[in-house]
Design a protein around this motif. Structure first.
Motif, PDB file in Angstrom:
ATOM      1  N   HIS A 112       0.805  -1.221   0.000  1.00  0.00           N
ATOM      2  CA  HIS A 112       0.000   0.000   0.000  1.00  0.00           C
ATOM      3  C   HIS A 112       0.841   1.276   0.000  1.00  0.00           C
ATOM      4  O   HIS A 112       0.321   2.362   0.258  1.00  0.00           O
ATOM      5  N   LYS A 113       2.133   1.099  -0.269  1.00  0.00           N
ATOM      6  CA  LYS A 113       3.072   2.234  -0.359  1.00  0.00           C
ATOM      7  C   LYS A 113       3.031   3.127   0.888  1.00  0.00           C
ATOM      8  O   LYS A 113       2.912   4.343   0.810  1.00  0.00           O
ATOM      9  N   ILE A 114       3.138   2.473   2.042  1.00  0.00           N
ATOM     10  CA  ILE A 114       3.139   3.170   3.326  1.00  0.00           C
ATOM     11  C   ILE A 114       4.573   3.194   3.835  1.00  0.00           C
ATOM     12  O   ILE A 114       5.216   2.153   3.942  1.00  0.00           O
ATOM     13  N   SER A 115       5.060   4.381   4.140  1.00  0.00           N
ATOM     14  CA  SER A 115       6.420   4.500   4.671  1.00  0.00           C
ATOM     15  C   SER A 115       6.364   4.654   6.197  1.00  0.00           C
ATOM     16  O   SER A 115       5.332   5.012   6.759  1.00  0.00           O
ATOM     17  N   VAL A 116       7.488   4.365   6.834  1.00  0.00           N
ATOM     18  CA  VAL A 116       7.581   4.441   8.293  1.00  0.00           C
ATOM     19  C   VAL A 116       8.701   5.400   8.654  1.00  0.00           C
ATOM     20  O   VAL A 116       9.841   5.227   8.208  1.00  0.00           O
ATOM     21  N   ASP A 117       8.387   6.429   9.450  1.00  0.00           N
ATOM     22  CA  ASP A 117       9.403   7.400   9.874  1.00  0.00           C
ATOM     23  C   ASP A 117      10.410   6.787  10.843  1.00  0.00           C
ATOM     24  O   ASP A 117      11.608   6.994  10.703  1.00  0.00           O
ATOM     25  N   LEU A 118       9.929   6.072  11.847  1.00  0.00           N
ATOM     26  CA  LEU A 118      10.816   5.501  12.866  1.00  0.00           C
ATOM     27  C   LEU A 118      10.387   4.072  13.164  1.00  0.00           C
ATOM     28  O   LEU A 118       9.243   3.828  13.539  1.00  0.00           O
ATOM     29  N   THR A 119      11.324   3.135  12.981  1.00  0.00           N
ATOM     30  CA  THR A 119      11.064   1.731  13.300  1.00  0.00           C
ATOM     31  C   THR A 119      11.889   1.345  14.517  1.00  0.00           C
ATOM     32  O   THR A 119      13.093   1.580  14.555  1.00  0.00           O
ATOM     33  N   VAL A 120      11.234   0.771  15.500  1.00  0.00           N
ATOM     34  CA  VAL A 120      11.897   0.318  16.720  1.00  0.00           C
ATOM     35  C   VAL A 120      11.942  -1.206  16.685  1.00  0.00           C
ATOM     36  O   VAL A 120      10.918  -1.861  16.461  1.00  0.00           O
TER      37      VAL A 120
END
Length: 111
Positions: A25-33
């Motif tokens: 769905h072309k969703i980006s993530v700013d911060l991945t923990v």
């Protein structure tokens, strides 16, 4: 679309499904923990959860629990938000002051 924060555990089946959903769905993530490196216990989980407008928790393939932090009991929310280890369940994502815990395609349509 962008997700502000994601709590992901490598090797987790639900996390793999969530990441595949984001890619599709072309969703980006700013911060991945990384959930393996940074454990979020009950107190830390509540510190994150209590500032959100809505809480959506996936329970299995067909059930979604919805809470509003100021109108709901912290103990009841945490009972569903924490895993067997007592840490926050992965995957967990935050977008626009809403927190989504667990994976269920229906829950992610609310992103």
């Amino acid at each position: 679309m962008t997700i502000e924060w994601a709590y992901i555990r490598k090797g987790c089946t639900s996390c793999k499904k969530a990441l595949a959903y984001f890619e599709e769905h072309k969703i980006s993530v700013d911060l991945t923990v990384d959930a393996r490196k940074e454990k979020i216990d009950a107190q830390k989980a509540w510190d994150v959860i209590k500032h959100q407008k809505h809480i959506y928790i996936a329970k299995g393939k067909n059930k979604i629990l919805t809470f509003v932090p100021e109108a709901s009991d912290a103990e009841e929310i945490l009972k569903h938000a924490l895993g067997r280890t007592g840490n926050l369940r992965a995957p967990t994502v935050i977008r626009m002051a809403n927190i989504f815990i667990g994976f269920n395609e229906d829950i992610y349509t609310r992103l």
